[in-house]
Design a protein around this motif. Structure first.
Motif, short mmCIF file in Angstrom:
data_model
loop_
_atom_site.label_atom_id
_atom_site.label_comp_id
_atom_site.label_asym_id
_atom_site.label_seq_id
_atom_site.Cartn_x
_atom_site.Cartn_y
_atom_site.Cartn_z
N LYS A 109 -8.15 -13.47 3.22
CA LYS A 109 -8.63 -12.51 2.22
C LYS A 109 -7.96 -11.16 2.42
O LYS A 109 -7.57 -10.51 1.45
CB LYS A 109 -10.15 -12.38 2.28
CG LYS A 109 -10.85 -13.59 1.69
CD LYS A 109 -12.35 -13.49 1.79
CE LYS A 109 -13.00 -14.77 1.26
NZ LYS A 109 -14.43 -14.77 1.42
N GLU A 110 -7.83 -10.74 3.68
CA GLU A 110 -7.16 -9.46 3.95
C GLU A 110 -5.71 -9.51 3.48
O GLU A 110 -5.22 -8.55 2.90
CB GLU A 110 -7.23 -9.13 5.45
CG GLU A 110 -8.60 -8.68 5.91
CD GLU A 110 -8.70 -8.47 7.41
OE1 GLU A 110 -7.73 -8.81 8.13
OE2 GLU A 110 -9.74 -7.96 7.86
N ALA A 111 -5.03 -10.65 3.73
CA ALA A 111 -3.65 -10.81 3.27
C ALA A 111 -3.58 -10.78 1.75
O ALA A 111 -2.70 -10.13 1.17
CB ALA A 111 -3.06 -12.11 3.81
N ALA A 112 -4.52 -11.47 1.10
CA ALA A 112 -4.56 -11.49 -0.37
C ALA A 112 -4.81 -10.08 -0.91
O ALA A 112 -4.18 -9.66 -1.90
CB ALA A 112 -5.63 -12.46 -0.87
N ILE A 113 -5.71 -9.35 -0.27
CA ILE A 113 -5.99 -7.97 -0.69
C ILE A 113 -4.75 -7.11 -0.50
O ILE A 113 -4.39 -6.32 -1.37
CB ILE A 113 -7.20 -7.40 0.09
CG1 ILE A 113 -8.50 -8.08 -0.39
CG2 ILE A 113 -7.30 -5.89 -0.08
CD1 ILE A 113 -9.71 -7.80 0.49
N GLY A 114 -4.06 -7.30 0.63
CA GLY A 114 -2.82 -6.55 0.88
C GLY A 114 -1.77 -6.86 -0.18
O GLY A 114 -1.11 -5.95 -0.69
N ASP A 115 -1.63 -8.15 -0.50
CA ASP A 115 -0.67 -8.55 -1.55
C ASP A 115 -1.05 -7.91 -2.88
O ASP A 115 -0.19 -7.40 -3.61
CB ASP A 115 -0.64 -10.08 -1.70
CG ASP A 115 0.03 -10.77 -0.52
OD1 ASP A 115 0.68 -10.08 0.29
OD2 ASP A 115 -0.11 -12.01 -0.41
N GLY A 144 -0.24 -4.32 -2.90
CA GLY A 144 1.21 -4.16 -3.04
C GLY A 144 1.65 -4.32 -4.49
O GLY A 144 2.46 -3.54 -4.99
N ARG A 145 1.08 -5.34 -5.15
CA ARG A 145 1.42 -5.56 -6.57
C ARG A 145 0.93 -4.40 -7.42
O ARG A 145 1.63 -3.95 -8.34
CB ARG A 145 0.82 -6.88 -7.06
CG ARG A 145 1.57 -8.10 -6.54
CD ARG A 145 1.17 -9.38 -7.25
NE ARG A 145 -0.25 -9.68 -7.22
CZ ARG A 145 -0.87 -10.33 -6.25
NH1 ARG A 145 -0.19 -10.77 -5.22
NH2 ARG A 145 -2.16 -10.57 -6.31
N ILE A 146 -0.26 -3.88 -7.11
CA ILE A 146 -0.81 -2.75 -7.86
C ILE A 146 0.09 -1.52 -7.68
O ILE A 146 0.41 -0.82 -8.65
CB ILE A 146 -2.26 -2.45 -7.43
CG1 ILE A 146 -3.19 -3.55 -7.94
CG2 ILE A 146 -2.71 -1.09 -7.93
CD1 ILE A 146 -4.59 -3.51 -7.35
N GLU A 147 0.53 -1.28 -6.44
CA GLU A 147 1.42 -0.14 -6.19
C GLU A 147 2.74 -0.32 -6.94
O GLU A 147 3.26 0.63 -7.52
CB GLU A 147 1.68 0.00 -4.69
CG GLU A 147 0.49 0.53 -3.92
CD GLU A 147 0.70 0.50 -2.41
OE1 GLU A 147 1.79 0.11 -1.94
OE2 GLU A 147 -0.26 0.88 -1.69
N GLN A 148 3.27 -1.56 -6.96
CA GLN A 148 4.52 -1.82 -7.68
C GLN A 148 4.32 -1.61 -9.17
O GLN A 148 5.18 -1.04 -9.85
CB GLN A 148 5.02 -3.25 -7.39
CG GLN A 148 6.36 -3.56 -8.04
CD GLN A 148 7.46 -2.64 -7.57
OE1 GLN A 148 7.63 -2.42 -6.39
NE2 GLN A 148 8.23 -2.08 -8.50
N MET A 149 3.17 -2.07 -9.68
CA MET A 149 2.88 -1.87 -11.11
C MET A 149 2.78 -0.39 -11.44
O MET A 149 3.27 0.06 -12.49
CB MET A 149 1.57 -2.57 -11.49
CG MET A 149 1.66 -4.06 -11.59
SD MET A 149 0.00 -4.69 -12.01
CE MET A 149 0.22 -6.42 -11.76
#
Length: 150
Positions: free
Chosen positions: A59-65, A68-73
């Motif tokens: 879950k922590e990895a999924a949240i991190g991913d 990351g996607r939100i920051e890229q967006m």
């Protein structure tokens, strides 16, 4: 008689000892069974804890991913906003240039109308001169023919 009483007491004690041994043996079986169940429960709890920790890590990895996607967006949106702003400025510049060209074309159109009117007037004037010269030429030609025939 005392010996018999002691013998009877010894037999009772031996029976009690056998019963106690039997009970102890049963208790040991139960204890072994309980110990096995306890070890199985501990193993299961350890497995569940490990599964839980693994799930937390996933879950922590999924949240991190996702972060990351939100920051890229967000970065992509900033870039798109900059592009849109630049395109709007370019559109405004092109629109101003178009308006300027249209104004120049309109001015040239007015100038062309004026030139066309002058040319039309000159054409009429030249046509009049041509007609006058034609008429004069016909007169001279007529006079020349008269002179030639006399």
């Amino acid at each position: 008689q005392k010996a018999r009483a002691l013998q009877a007491q010894l037999s009772d004690t031996e029976r009690a000892a056998e019963t106690t041994k039997s009970q102890l043996s049963g208790a040991q079986v139960e204890l072994t069974k309980f110990t096995g169940e306890k070890e199985a429960a501990v193993a299961k709890a350890t497995t569940l804890e490990a599964d839980h920790e693994f799930a937390i890590l996933e879950k922590e990895a999924a949240i991190g991913d996702a972060l990351g996607r939100i920051e890229q967006m967000a970065e992509d949106k900033r870039e798109l906003d900059e592009t849109v702003t630049a395109l709007q400025a370019e559109l405004e510049s092109v629109t101003e240039a178009k308006d300027s060209v249209e104004a120049q074309v309109a001015a040239m159109g007015e100038e062309n109308q004026s030139v066309l009117a002058k040319l039309e007037a000159e054409k009429v004037e030249l046509n009049d001169k041509i007609e006058a010269l034609s008429s004069e030429s016909e007169q001279y030609q007529g006079q020349a023919e008269e002179l030639t025939s006399s």
